[in-house]
Write a protein that holds these residues in place. Structure first.
Motif, PDB file in Angstrom:
ATOM      1  N   VAL A 110       0.858  -1.185   0.000  1.00 49.03           N
ATOM      2  CA  VAL A 110       0.000   0.000   0.000  1.00 49.03           C
ATOM      3  C   VAL A 110       0.895   1.235   0.000  1.00 49.03           C
ATOM      4  O   VAL A 110       1.706   1.424   0.926  1.00 49.03           O
ATOM      5  CB  VAL A 110      -0.937   0.012   1.219  1.00 49.03           C
ATOM      6  CG1 VAL A 110      -1.854   1.234   1.159  1.00 49.03           C
ATOM      7  CG2 VAL A 110      -1.756  -1.267   1.285  1.00 49.03           C
ATOM      8  N   LEU A 111       0.769   2.055  -1.040  1.00 53.29           N
ATOM      9  CA  LEU A 111       1.581   3.267  -1.158  1.00 53.29           C
ATOM     10  C   LEU A 111       1.034   4.378  -0.263  1.00 53.29           C
ATOM     11  O   LEU A 111      -0.073   4.283   0.280  1.00 53.29           O
ATOM     12  CB  LEU A 111       1.633   3.708  -2.617  1.00 53.29           C
ATOM     13  CG  LEU A 111       2.103   2.655  -3.628  1.00 53.29           C
ATOM     14  CD1 LEU A 111       2.098   3.226  -5.036  1.00 53.29           C
ATOM     15  CD2 LEU A 111       3.471   2.129  -3.257  1.00 53.29           C
ATOM     16  N   SER A 112       1.807   5.437  -0.162  1.00 53.98           N
ATOM     17  CA  SER A 112       1.424   6.530   0.723  1.00 53.98           C
ATOM     18  C   SER A 112       0.141   7.223   0.277  1.00 53.98           C
ATOM     19  O   SER A 112      -0.573   7.796   1.099  1.00 53.98           O
ATOM     20  CB  SER A 112       2.558   7.550   0.805  1.00 53.98           C
ATOM     21  OG  SER A 112       2.828   8.105  -0.485  1.00 53.98           O
ATOM     22  N   ASN A 113      -0.160   7.168  -1.011  1.00 53.12           N
ATOM     23  CA  ASN A 113      -1.377   7.807  -1.519  1.00 53.12           C
ATOM     24  C   ASN A 113      -2.581   6.874  -1.474  1.00 53.12           C
ATOM     25  O   ASN A 113      -3.664   7.233  -1.937  1.00 53.12           O
ATOM     26  CB  ASN A 113      -1.174   8.313  -2.939  1.00 53.12           C
ATOM     27  CG  ASN A 113      -0.836   7.198  -3.922  1.00 53.12           C
ATOM     28  OD1 ASN A 113      -0.754   6.028  -3.547  1.00 53.12           O
ATOM     29  ND2 ASN A 113      -0.630   7.561  -5.182  1.00 53.12           N
ATOM     30  N   GLY A 114      -2.404   5.678  -0.930  1.00 56.60           N
ATOM     31  CA  GLY A 114      -3.495   4.730  -0.812  1.00 56.60           C
ATOM     32  C   GLY A 114      -3.561   3.702  -1.906  1.00 56.60           C
ATOM     33  O   GLY A 114      -4.348   2.742  -1.803  1.00 56.60           O
ATOM     34  N   ASP A 115      -2.783   3.865  -2.967  1.00 51.80           N
ATOM     35  CA  ASP A 115      -2.781   2.869  -4.042  1.00 51.80           C
ATOM     36  C   ASP A 115      -2.259   1.533  -3.522  1.00 51.80           C
ATOM     37  O   ASP A 115      -1.315   1.485  -2.721  1.00 51.80           O
ATOM     38  CB  ASP A 115      -1.911   3.323  -5.215  1.00 51.80           C
ATOM     39  CG  ASP A 115      -2.511   4.520  -5.946  1.00 51.80           C
ATOM     40  OD1 ASP A 115      -3.695   4.824  -5.682  1.00 51.80           O
ATOM     41  OD2 ASP A 115      -1.804   5.133  -6.763  1.00 51.80           O
ATOM     42  N   THR A 116      -2.863   0.445  -3.990  1.00 53.41           N
ATOM     43  CA  THR A 116      -2.464  -0.901  -3.580  1.00 53.41           C
ATOM     44  C   THR A 116      -1.926  -1.658  -4.785  1.00 53.41           C
ATOM     45  O   THR A 116      -2.556  -1.681  -5.851  1.00 53.41           O
ATOM     46  CB  THR A 116      -3.647  -1.659  -2.962  1.00 53.41           C
ATOM     47  OG1 THR A 116      -4.134  -0.935  -1.836  1.00 53.41           O
ATOM     48  CG2 THR A 116      -3.237  -3.049  -2.515  1.00 53.41           C
ATOM     49  N   GLU A 117      -0.756  -2.266  -4.591  1.00 54.47           N
ATOM     50  CA  GLU A 117      -0.105  -3.015  -5.668  1.00 54.47           C
ATOM     51  C   GLU A 117       0.224  -4.423  -5.182  1.00 54.47           C
ATOM     52  O   GLU A 117       0.648  -4.626  -4.045  1.00 54.47           O
ATOM     53  CB  GLU A 117       1.192  -2.323  -6.108  1.00 54.47           C
ATOM     54  CG  GLU A 117       1.022  -0.903  -6.605  1.00 54.47           C
ATOM     55  CD  GLU A 117       0.378  -0.841  -7.984  1.00 54.47           C
ATOM     56  OE1 GLU A 117       0.372  -1.894  -8.682  1.00 54.47           O
ATOM     57  OE2 GLU A 117      -0.118   0.230  -8.365  1.00 54.47           O
ATOM     58  N   LYS A 118       0.011  -5.395  -6.092  1.00 53.38           N
ATOM     59  CA  LYS A 118       0.429  -6.756  -5.800  1.00 53.38           C
ATOM     60  C   LYS A 118       1.950  -6.843  -5.826  1.00 53.38           C
ATOM     61  O   LYS A 118       2.609  -6.203  -6.653  1.00 53.38           O
ATOM     62  CB  LYS A 118      -0.154  -7.724  -6.830  1.00 53.38           C
ATOM     63  CG  LYS A 118      -1.655  -7.899  -6.747  1.00 53.38           C
ATOM     64  CD  LYS A 118      -2.052  -8.708  -5.518  1.00 53.38           C
ATOM     65  CE  LYS A 118      -3.549  -8.991  -5.508  1.00 53.38           C
ATOM     66  NZ  LYS A 118      -3.955  -9.804  -4.342  1.00 53.38           N
ATOM     67  N   ALA A 119       2.517  -7.624  -4.905  1.00 53.34           N
ATOM     68  CA  ALA A 119       3.974  -7.725  -4.813  1.00 53.34           C
ATOM     69  C   ALA A 119       4.418  -9.172  -4.913  1.00 53.34           C
ATOM     70  O   ALA A 119       3.705 -10.085  -4.507  1.00 53.34           O
ATOM     71  CB  ALA A 119       4.456  -7.122  -3.500  1.00 53.34           C
ATOM     72  N   THR A 120       5.614  -9.341  -5.453  1.00 51.65           N
ATOM     73  CA  THR A 120       6.243 -10.655  -5.517  1.00 51.65           C
ATOM     74  C   THR A 120       7.573 -10.607  -4.779  1.00 51.65           C
ATOM     75  O   THR A 120       8.208  -9.543  -4.671  1.00 51.65           O
ATOM     76  CB  THR A 120       6.500 -11.082  -6.976  1.00 51.65           C
ATOM     77  OG1 THR A 120       7.315 -10.103  -7.623  1.00 51.65           O
ATOM     78  CG2 THR A 120       5.188 -11.227  -7.723  1.00 51.65           C
ATOM     79  N   ILE A 121       8.009 -11.762  -4.266  1.00 53.48           N
ATOM     80  CA  ILE A 121       9.261 -11.829  -3.519  1.00 53.48           C
ATOM     81  C   ILE A 121      10.422 -12.034  -4.496  1.00 53.48           C
ATOM     82  O   ILE A 121      10.458 -13.008  -5.241  1.00 53.48           O
ATOM     83  CB  ILE A 121       9.228 -12.971  -2.492  1.00 53.48           C
ATOM     84  CG1 ILE A 121       8.101 -12.739  -1.482  1.00 53.48           C
ATOM     85  CG2 ILE A 121      10.567 -13.088  -1.787  1.00 53.48           C
ATOM     86  CD1 ILE A 121       7.946 -13.880  -0.481  1.00 53.48           C
ATOM     87  N   VAL A 122      11.355 -11.099  -4.481  1.00 52.97           N
ATOM     88  CA  VAL A 122      12.563 -11.216  -5.314  1.00 52.97           C
ATOM     89  C   VAL A 122      13.568 -12.119  -4.632  1.00 52.97           C
ATOM     90  O   VAL A 122      14.224 -12.953  -5.262  1.00 52.97           O
ATOM     91  CB  VAL A 122      13.162  -9.822  -5.582  1.00 52.97           C
ATOM     92  CG1 VAL A 122      14.481  -9.934  -6.338  1.00 52.97           C
ATOM     93  CG2 VAL A 122      12.179  -8.958  -6.340  1.00 52.97           C
ATOM     94  N   GLY A 123      13.732 -11.966  -3.356  1.00 48.48           N
ATOM     95  CA  GLY A 123      14.678 -12.781  -2.586  1.00 48.48           C
ATOM     96  C   GLY A 123      14.550 -12.441  -1.119  1.00 48.48           C
ATOM     97  O   GLY A 123      14.151 -11.331  -0.747  1.00 48.48           O
ATOM     98  N   ARG A 124      14.917 -13.386  -0.285  1.00 52.02           N
ATOM     99  CA  ARG A 124      14.862 -13.153   1.155  1.00 52.02           C
ATOM    100  C   ARG A 124      15.972 -13.931   1.839  1.00 52.02           C
ATOM    101  O   ARG A 124      16.449 -14.956   1.320  1.00 52.02           O
ATOM    102  CB  ARG A 124      13.499 -13.525   1.731  1.00 52.02           C
ATOM    103  CG  ARG A 124      13.133 -14.989   1.597  1.00 52.02           C
ATOM    104  CD  ARG A 124      11.687 -15.234   1.997  1.00 52.02           C
ATOM    105  NE  ARG A 124      11.383 -16.682   1.987  1.00 52.02           N
ATOM    106  CZ  ARG A 124      11.465 -17.451   3.063  1.00 52.02           C
ATOM    107  NH1 ARG A 124      11.856 -16.940   4.224  1.00 52.02           N
ATOM    108  NH2 ARG A 124      11.188 -18.731   2.977  1.00 52.02           N
TER     109      ARG A 124
END
Length: 527
Positions: free
Chosen positions: A280-294
């Motif tokens: 969730v961005l600061s302006n309220g927009d929501t984006e799906k995320a994927t894991i690059v590495g952990r």
């Protein structure tokens, strides 16, 4: 009250006459009977108690209670207040003088006669004779058919005459004209005062013209917490993890670059490995995320979202941080996104091992008293230039409390930015991070100061960095790069804070001797 003379009586406002001693003549020549005895009262101070006498001693030399506070009151003379019915110096005399004054200077009533506009002149007292005369400024006109009975006063026709001759009365028209002039002046003054007030207050009858802040008046100076927060908040995100039947979690993160990479903690995204992760961005927009590495050992993870228009935060040098530096923590504690807290760096190189025993993280942490709570994990710790010097990762809790009830007690821990930069670069490049090792097994049962190498066979990896440097089983490592080592965890986090290929110095104790060894760190072959 009647103005007829009355017999003088006692006045409560006047000073009472002083009673004489019993059997002696009073000031009025009458004998005084003995007064009945009254209960004595007293006043208490820091030193003694003196009785307040029920009567005034006749002997002025008597050291009475009243004499402690003031002189004796006289019973007659100029200093004695007059009685209320006396002819001078009293309320009645003042009232009579005031009444006479008002009568002398009050506007006179019109005299009966054929001309109602005529008013008698005001009498004044002659300075020479004391007689009353009408006052007149200017020459005295003579009556028709008779000669003038007075001459002009010294100074010519404009002088003031005191004369017994009757004077012509002034017309009321002049009084009305004077009153009109005075009223006009007063009205002008009031109007002018109101106009001046309107101009002074900048109030317009057509609408308010109060001053308003100009452009940029609400901006905060560079280097202030408000300015740093305003610049950093658009780059800080809230991470929501849906783990399905295992529940959900919330954490924080921040934008790493303009390619959509977001840095956070591993323990934030780990539940969502097989679930859904949203940013969730600061302006309220929501984006799906994927894991690059952990990486569990460093407790760091990199996500990616399909956005390239975000402004990244700059990673600063954590090795330049000193205790006492002011810091700012930004994140979503308890799900409250865009939260800013402040504090200082309260300690450095604090060995922290959060996580489950099977998958612990080893952090050579920056300790801060900025308020950090569950949900702050993965958010940035900023210095006063707005650069990231740490990634908020853990908090201390009071022993005996669980993770669900713990909160900020002024002990928060952040992964140093130098470590975060190396790990993030590796995760973006390869999806995994390398860990430097020295190739020894440590004895966790050792109770002395330092980290003891296990004395069992195989405790020193053959061909590893420690073996090449000359470390033997049973050695106690008490120093690393000039820093004192007290516990095994302190040695581990000190090694993990370095990079693969770094050459370091070890100080070890062996058979009562202290040795200094050099070694080159190598990557963990198991990773």
């Amino acid at each position: 009250m009647s103005d007829e003379p009355t017999t003088p009586g006692p006045d409560p406002a006047a000073a009472p006459e002083q009673p004489a001693a019993p059997g002696e003549p009073s000031s009025a020549g009458h004998p005084v009977e003995s007064a009945p005895a009254r209960e004595q009262t007293g006043i208490i101070d820091l030193h003694d108690t003196r009785a307040i006498p029920s009567r005034r001693p006749h002997d002025a030399g008597d050291d009475a209670w009243f004499d402690v506070f003031g002189g004796e009151h006289p019973i007659e003379g100029a200093a004695v207040p007059a009685r209320a019915d006396s002819s001078w110096g009293s309320d009645r005399a003042d009232a009579r003088a005031e009444e006479a004054h008002r009568s002398a200077y009050a506007p006179p009533a019109p005299a009966p006669g054929p001309d109602p506009d005529v008013s008698p002149a005001t009498p004044v007292v002659s300075a020479q004779t004391g007689a009353q005369h009408p006052a007149y400024a200017g020459p005295v006109p003579a009556a028709p058919g008779s000669e003038s009975t007075s001459a002009a006063a010294p100074g010519g026709p404009g002088g003031v005459l005191l004369t017994d001759a009757p004077q012509p009365a002034r017309r009321r028209g002049r009084g009305r004209l004077a009153a009109a002039v005075v009223a006009l002046c007063l009205l002008s003054g009031v109007v002018g005062g109101i106009a001046g007030q309107l101009v002074e207050s900048r109030i317009s009858l057509g609408g308010s013209t109060l001053p308003e802040p100009g452009a940029g008046a609400t901006q905060r100076p560079a280097g202030s917490v408000a300015n740093i927060a305003a610049n950093a908040l658009p780059s800080v995100v809230t991470i929501k993890v849906d783990a399905g039947s295992e529940g959900s979690a919330t954490g924080s993160g921040f934008v790493l670059d303009n390619k959509g990479h977001v840095l956070t903690n591993n323990h934030v995204v780990e539940p969502g490995v097989n679930g859904d992760i949203e940013v969730v961005l600061s302006n309220g927009d929501t984006e799906k995320a994927t894991i690059v590495g952990r990486d569990a050992s460093y407790d760091l993870a990199v996500l990616r979202i399909n956005r390239t228009d975000l402004r990244p935060l700059t990673l600063g040098p954590s090795d330049k941080v000193v205790v006492g530096d002011q810091v700012i923590a930004v994140g979503a504690p308890l799900g409250l996104d865009q939260t800013v807290t402040t504090g200082i760096v309260s300690a450095l190189n604090r060995p922290v091992q959060p996580g489950d025993p099977g998958e612990s993280s080893y952090i050579n942490a920056i300790q801060t008293d900025a308020a950090i709570n569950p949900g702050n994990s993965g958010g940035p710790l900023l210095d006063m230039t707005g650069k990231v010097i740490g990634v908020n990762s853990a908090i201390a809790r009071v022993p005996g409390t669980s993770g669900s009830t713990g909160g900020s007690i002024g002990l928060g821990f952040a992964i140093p930015s130098d470590q975060a930069r190396r790990t993030a670069d590796q995760l973006i490049a390869t999806g995994k991070a390398t860990h430097p090792v020295i190739g020894v097994s440590l004895d966790r049962t050792f109770s002395g100061e330092g980290a003891q190498v296990d004395d069992k066979a195989g405790s020193v990896t053959a061909g590893g960095p420690a073996a090449k440097a000359g470390v033997k089983p049973g050695d106690v490592i008490v120093g690393f790069e000039g820093k004192r080592i007290r516990t095994p965890d302190q040695l581990i986090v000190s090694i993990r804070a370095r990079a693969v290929g770094d050459t370091v110095t070890l100080k070890v104790q062996r058979d009562g001797q202290e040795l200094e060894l050099k070694m080159t760190l190598e990557a963990d072959p198991a990773k």
